[in-house]
Design an enzyme around this catalytic site. Structure first.
Site: not given
Length: 195
Positions: A94-95
Site C-alpha cells: 500500500g502506502d
C-alpha cells in the site's frame, strides 16, 4: 531466452515489490541480519523506520489508482534522495515503507534523516496535471536500544508511527515503552468493548 527471462523475473519478484522494484520484507529481513552483525562488530546502531503516507487513500479515491501508483513512485525517488546508498528502502505494501538505516552513529543522525524525509516527501508533486501535497508519519525503533529482533523492532517502529499520526501527522517519533503500554491498553479496551 524467453524462458530464462521469465525465470529471472520470477526470481526478482520473489524478493522485490512489483510496482516500485524495491526490496520486499523477505529481502529486508536478510539485509537486517547483515546490518545487525556489522553493527555488533563496529558497536554502531541500526534503525528501522516505519513510514506511512498521510491521507494517501484520498489520492486513490479521487484521482484513481494509476495516479496513486505514480505518487508512490515519486515518493520512492524522494526517499532515495534522503537516504544513503547503503541503506535499504522496502515497500511494506500500500502506502507503507520500511527503511533500514545501518551503521548509525547516534539517534541524532536518524533524526536528521527523518527530517530530510519529511521535507522531501512534503514537496508538492505534479501527477497528471494535478499538484498534490502529501506528507508522511514516521515511527523509529533502534538497535540496541529497542531490541535486536527484526519482528520486534518492526512492531515497535509501527507503534511509534501510529503515535506520530496521533500527534497530528507529518512528523516522526522514536519508540518508547510508554507507547507500547498505551497500545496494549488500547487493545484490551477494544476487546472488552467488543465483548
Amino acid at each position: 531466452t524467453e524462458r530464462r527471462h521469465a525465470e529471472e523475473r520470477i526470481e526478482f519478484l520473489a524478493h522485490h515489490d512489483a510496482l516500485t522494484g524495491l526490496p520486499n520484507r523477505i529481502l529486508l529481513r536478510d539485509r537486517f541480519a547483515h546490518a545487525l552483525a556489522m553493527a555488533e562488530r563496529s558497536r554502531s546502531r541500526v534503525a528501522l523506520l516505519f513510514l506511512d503516507l498521510d491521507k494517501f487513500k484520498r489520492v486513490n479515491d479521487t484521482l484513481g489508482h494509476a495516479a496513486g501508483d505514480q505518487l508512490l513512485l515519486e515518493v520512492v525517488t524522494r526517499l532515495g534522495h534522503s537516504t544513503r546508498e547503503t541503506d535499504t528502502i522496502c515497500r511494506q505494501g500500500g502506502d507503507e515503507f520500511i527503511l533500514l538505516l545501518n551503521d548509525v552513529p547516534d539517534p541524532e543522525a536518524v533524526e536528521r534523516i527523518a527530517e530530510e524525509i519529511l521535507t522531501q516527501v512534503g514537496e508538492p508533486a505534479e501527477i497528471n496535471g494535478h499538484v498534490l501535497n502529501t506528507s508522511c508519519s514516521i515511527g523509529i525503533a533502534m538497535f540496541p536500544e529497542d531490541g535486536d529482533d527484526f519482528d520486534g523492532l518492526l512492531q515497535k517502529a509501527d507503534i511509534a508511527m501510529y503515535n506520530a499520526k496521533d500527534a497530528g501527522r507529518n512528523t516522526w517519533r522514536f519508540f518508547n515503552d510508554q507507547m507500547n503500554q498505551q497500545a496494549h491498553e488500547h487493545l484490551l479496551l477494544q476487546n472488552r468493548l467488543h465483548q
